[in-house]
Design a protein around this motif. Structure first.
Motif, PDB file in Angstrom:
ATOM      1  N   GLY A   1      26.502  45.915  78.843  1.00 28.32           N
ATOM      2  CA  GLY A   1      27.073  45.190  77.560  1.00 28.32           C
ATOM      3  C   GLY A   1      25.644  44.392  76.996  1.00 28.32           C
ATOM      4  O   GLY A   1      24.526  44.849  76.713  1.00 28.32           O
ATOM      5  N   TRP A   2      26.204  43.215  76.515  1.00 26.90           N
ATOM      6  CA  TRP A   2      25.464  42.403  75.878  1.00 26.90           C
ATOM      7  C   TRP A   2      24.258  41.517  76.636  1.00 26.90           C
ATOM      8  O   TRP A   2      23.600  40.566  76.436  1.00 26.90           O
ATOM      9  CB  TRP A   2      26.207  41.159  74.957  1.00 26.90           C
ATOM     10  CG  TRP A   2      26.699  42.009  74.040  1.00 26.90           C
ATOM     11  CD1 TRP A   2      26.839  43.426  73.440  1.00 26.90           C
ATOM     12  CD2 TRP A   2      27.936  41.336  73.214  1.00 26.90           C
ATOM     13  NE1 TRP A   2      27.643  43.620  72.634  1.00 26.90           N
ATOM     14  CE2 TRP A   2      28.193  42.244  72.303  1.00 26.90           C
ATOM     15  CE3 TRP A   2      28.643  40.114  72.838  1.00 26.90           C
ATOM     16  CZ2 TRP A   2      29.399  42.121  71.216  1.00 26.90           C
ATOM     17  CZ3 TRP A   2      29.186  39.675  72.044  1.00 26.90           C
ATOM     18  CH2 TRP A   2      29.950  40.799  71.194  1.00 26.90           C
ATOM     19  N   LYS A   3      24.490  41.478  77.982  1.00 31.11           N
ATOM     20  CA  LYS A   3      23.730  40.902  79.200  1.00 31.11           C
ATOM     21  C   LYS A   3      22.226  41.093  78.880  1.00 31.11           C
ATOM     22  O   LYS A   3      21.766  41.934  79.116  1.00 31.11           O
ATOM     23  CB  LYS A   3      24.160  41.410  80.559  1.00 31.11           C
ATOM     24  CG  LYS A   3      23.553  40.139  81.560  1.00 31.11           C
ATOM     25  CD  LYS A   3      23.779  40.603  83.058  1.00 31.11           C
ATOM     26  CE  LYS A   3      22.980  40.021  83.781  1.00 31.11           C
ATOM     27  NZ  LYS A   3      23.443  40.415  85.291  1.00 31.11           N
ATOM     28  N   ILE A   4      21.602  40.100  78.503  1.00 27.54           N
ATOM     29  CA  ILE A   4      20.145  40.081  78.375  1.00 27.54           C
ATOM     30  C   ILE A   4      19.888  41.230  77.267  1.00 27.54           C
ATOM     31  O   ILE A   4      18.666  41.967  77.431  1.00 27.54           O
ATOM     32  CB  ILE A   4      19.290  40.076  79.628  1.00 27.54           C
ATOM     33  CG1 ILE A   4      19.836  39.315  80.544  1.00 27.54           C
ATOM     34  CG2 ILE A   4      17.773  39.645  79.230  1.00 27.54           C
ATOM     35  CD1 ILE A   4      19.117  39.235  81.801  1.00 27.54           C
ATOM     36  N   ASN A   5      20.483  41.355  76.272  1.00 27.99           N
ATOM     37  CA  ASN A   5      20.451  42.657  75.527  1.00 27.99           C
ATOM     38  C   ASN A   5      20.986  42.264  74.068  1.00 27.99           C
ATOM     39  O   ASN A   5      21.979  42.849  73.553  1.00 27.99           O
ATOM     40  CB  ASN A   5      21.300  43.900  76.100  1.00 27.99           C
ATOM     41  CG  ASN A   5      20.843  45.225  75.456  1.00 27.99           C
ATOM     42  OD1 ASN A   5      20.535  45.450  74.520  1.00 27.99           O
ATOM     43  ND2 ASN A   5      21.176  46.162  76.648  1.00 27.99           N
ATOM     44  N   LEU A   6      20.086  41.644  73.176  1.00 28.34           N
ATOM     45  CA  LEU A   6      20.328  41.178  71.930  1.00 28.34           C
ATOM     46  C   LEU A   6      20.361  42.594  71.008  1.00 28.34           C
ATOM     47  O   LEU A   6      21.301  42.433  70.123  1.00 28.34           O
ATOM     48  CB  LEU A   6      19.226  40.313  71.463  1.00 28.34           C
ATOM     49  CG  LEU A   6      19.491  39.860  70.090  1.00 28.34           C
ATOM     50  CD1 LEU A   6      20.796  38.874  70.058  1.00 28.34           C
ATOM     51  CD2 LEU A   6      18.205  38.738  69.701  1.00 28.34           C
ATOM     52  N   THR A   7      19.611  43.728  71.448  1.00 24.78           N
ATOM     53  CA  THR A   7      19.628  44.856  70.527  1.00 24.78           C
ATOM     54  C   THR A   7      21.104  45.432  70.533  1.00 24.78           C
ATOM     55  O   THR A   7      21.753  45.860  69.626  1.00 24.78           O
ATOM     56  CB  THR A   7      18.573  45.948  70.966  1.00 24.78           C
ATOM     57  OG1 THR A   7      17.327  45.279  71.190  1.00 24.78           O
ATOM     58  CG2 THR A   7      18.668  47.002  70.192  1.00 24.78           C
ATOM     59  N   THR A   8      21.809  45.429  71.827  1.00 23.34           N
ATOM     60  CA  THR A   8      23.259  45.942  71.854  1.00 23.34           C
ATOM     61  C   THR A   8      24.153  45.322  70.916  1.00 23.34           C
ATOM     62  O   THR A   8      25.147  45.503  70.433  1.00 23.34           O
ATOM     63  CB  THR A   8      23.465  46.093  73.436  1.00 23.34           C
ATOM     64  OG1 THR A   8      22.742  47.084  73.957  1.00 23.34           O
ATOM     65  CG2 THR A   8      25.007  46.588  73.518  1.00 23.34           C
ATOM     66  N   PHE A   9      23.953  43.773  70.939  1.00 18.28           N
ATOM     67  CA  PHE A   9      24.755  42.704  70.141  1.00 18.28           C
ATOM     68  C   PHE A   9      24.601  43.164  68.792  1.00 18.28           C
ATOM     69  O   PHE A   9      25.552  43.311  68.071  1.00 18.28           O
ATOM     70  CB  PHE A   9      24.334  41.327  70.789  1.00 18.28           C
ATOM     71  CG  PHE A   9      25.010  40.471  69.605  1.00 18.28           C
ATOM     72  CD1 PHE A   9      26.257  40.184  69.986  1.00 18.28           C
ATOM     73  CD2 PHE A   9      24.370  39.803  68.714  1.00 18.28           C
ATOM     74  CE1 PHE A   9      27.010  39.069  69.269  1.00 18.28           C
ATOM     75  CE2 PHE A   9      25.053  38.846  67.934  1.00 18.28           C
ATOM     76  CZ  PHE A   9      26.218  38.526  68.167  1.00 18.28           C
ATOM     77  N   PHE A  10      23.283  43.594  68.589  1.00 13.33           N
ATOM     78  CA  PHE A  10      22.939  43.874  66.872  1.00 13.33           C
ATOM     79  C   PHE A  10      23.690  44.926  66.319  1.00 13.33           C
ATOM     80  O   PHE A  10      24.411  44.988  65.567  1.00 13.33           O
ATOM     81  CB  PHE A  10      21.544  43.780  66.590  1.00 13.33           C
ATOM     82  CG  PHE A  10      21.212  44.384  65.515  1.00 13.33           C
ATOM     83  CD1 PHE A  10      21.195  43.503  64.087  1.00 13.33           C
ATOM     84  CD2 PHE A  10      20.847  45.849  65.111  1.00 13.33           C
ATOM     85  CE1 PHE A  10      20.739  43.884  62.877  1.00 13.33           C
ATOM     86  CE2 PHE A  10      20.558  46.084  63.814  1.00 13.33           C
ATOM     87  CZ  PHE A  10      20.564  45.332  62.699  1.00 13.33           C
ATOM     88  N   ILE A  11      23.617  45.898  67.383  1.00 17.24           N
ATOM     89  CA  ILE A  11      24.256  47.366  67.026  1.00 17.24           C
ATOM     90  C   ILE A  11      25.909  47.127  67.062  1.00 17.24           C
ATOM     91  O   ILE A  11      26.585  47.603  66.244  1.00 17.24           O
ATOM     92  CB  ILE A  11      23.874  48.375  68.074  1.00 17.24           C
ATOM     93  CG1 ILE A  11      22.226  48.678  68.015  1.00 17.24           C
ATOM     94  CG2 ILE A  11      24.634  49.773  67.921  1.00 17.24           C
ATOM     95  CD1 ILE A  11      21.816  49.549  69.118  1.00 17.24           C
ATOM     96  N   ASP A  12      26.244  46.378  67.954  1.00 19.12           N
ATOM     97  CA  ASP A  12      27.666  46.118  68.226  1.00 19.12           C
ATOM     98  C   ASP A  12      28.409  45.367  66.777  1.00 19.12           C
ATOM     99  O   ASP A  12      29.378  45.638  66.073  1.00 19.12           O
ATOM    100  CB  ASP A  12      28.389  45.512  69.304  1.00 19.12           C
ATOM    101  CG  ASP A  12      28.223  46.737  70.521  1.00 19.12           C
ATOM    102  OD1 ASP A  12      28.013  47.739  70.370  1.00 19.12           O
ATOM    103  OD2 ASP A  12      28.078  45.947  71.884  1.00 19.12           O
TER     104      ASP A  12
END
Length: 326
Positions: free
Chosen positions: A284-295
């Motif tokens: 998920g969002w763990k060390i993953n700002l891009t996934t946070f942005f898409i979500d």
């Protein structure tokens, strides 16, 4: 339970647009040692990249005299540009791992121009070639040719003939049909000048009285150089060092430092195993700002059809081909 608007897939897709580690070629010593034509250095690129990196080093001495807002603005522009590559050119256009409505696609095209790493069309074409022919001479930044070549050396020499030949065979009709991609391609140079250099430099000067000299070197030059190297580390470090819990047979590895610097793109063993997953990670969002942005865009109704690999498929793949497998 799947998040709203997420497409759950039971098996990895072998779509030509995304590729799959199931069909990626196995690299042997014989393949790696094959005779290659002599490399032809592109001296213009050597000079330009040398000047850029020297200017970036000089930028460091300007940090103590910069306004705090300028430093914060530079950090913001770093993330803004990075998302243009990660959420835009990479996950949206190269892999089609999710869909986005026109406002977000336009925003991502602006972000991509801010990153200045080639147009969406060219970046996506090279990346599709990288996945389909990973670690062969048809891979633009073949990691089998060493850290420096895969990091930035591939940009300092003419492309291997295999890259050009195989790249012409790739399916690119989807990108050619996208009006946002076409317009960005047509206006790429002026868009880069505006969004990569002029806007980042002018905002600190106009809004809080920063020296134009300082704002140019920090918010444009240093930020741009750091962004380039963060992306290049995905091609180099993340293809050499780290864990391989999903597929031990391939070079790409899980590299947390790369994930941090490249806003979520360091989960590379997972990504090459399941390239159609919009999150490029099972965490998920763990060390993953891009996934946070898409979500976040999905929550706002601007992104949809996010493709996600089910947990049981991931677990089965780990047991079958991961580092802990027989």
């Amino acid at each position: 339970m799947a998040p709203k608007n997420v497409i759950m897939e039971t098996t990895p897709s072998e779509d030509m647009l995304t590729g799959s580690s199931e069909v990626e070629p196995v690299i042997t010593a014989e393949t790696h040692a094959q005779k290659r034509p002599p490399m032809k250095i592109v001296w213009k690129n050597v000079v330009l990249f040398a000047m850029l990196h020297l200017a970036a080093v000089y930028s460091l001495v300007l940090i103590p005299q910069a306004h705090l807002y300028t430093l914060l603005w530079s950090a913001f522009m770093y993330v803004f540009a990075a998302l243009g590559i990660t959420a835009g050119a990479h996950r949206l256009w190269a892999h089609r791992s999710y869909k986005a409505r026109m406002p977000v696609r336009i925003l991502l095209a602006i972000m991509d121009s801010t990153a200045f790493q080639n147009s969406i069309f060219e970046w996506s074409r090279d990346h599709r070639c990288h996945h389909k022919y990973s670690e062969t001479d048809a891979d633009p930044h073949n990691a089998k040719r060493g850290f420096f070549f895969s990091h930035m050396g591939w940009l300092l020499v003419k492309k291997h003939p295999d890259v050009i030949a195989k790249g012409k065979q790739l399916e690119m009709a989807d990108l050619k049909a996208d009006p946002v991609v076409r317009v960005q391609e047509k206006l790429y140079v002026p868009s880069v000048l505006l969004f990569c250099f002029i806007v980042p430099s002018m905002v600190p000067w106009c809004f809080w009285g920063e020296s134009l000299f300082v704002s140019f070197y920090l918010a444009a030059i240093l930020r741009y150089c750091l962004g380039l190297n963060a992306t290049w580390l995905v091609n180099s470090a993340a293809h050499m060092w780290g864990m391989r819990p999903y597929d031990k047979r391939i070079n790409p590895a899980e590299n947390m430092m790369v994930a941090l610097s490249a806003v979520g793109e360091g989960f590379h063993n997972y990504h090459h195993t399941f390239p159609q997953d919009y999150a490029t990670s099972e965490f998920g969002w763990k060390i993953n700002l891009t996934t946070f942005f898409i979500d976040t865009m999905a929550y706002l109704g601007q992104a949809y059809d996010r493709r996600k690999i089910p947990a049981d498929v991931i677990k089965a793949r780990k047991l079958r081909t991961g580092e802990g497998s027989p």
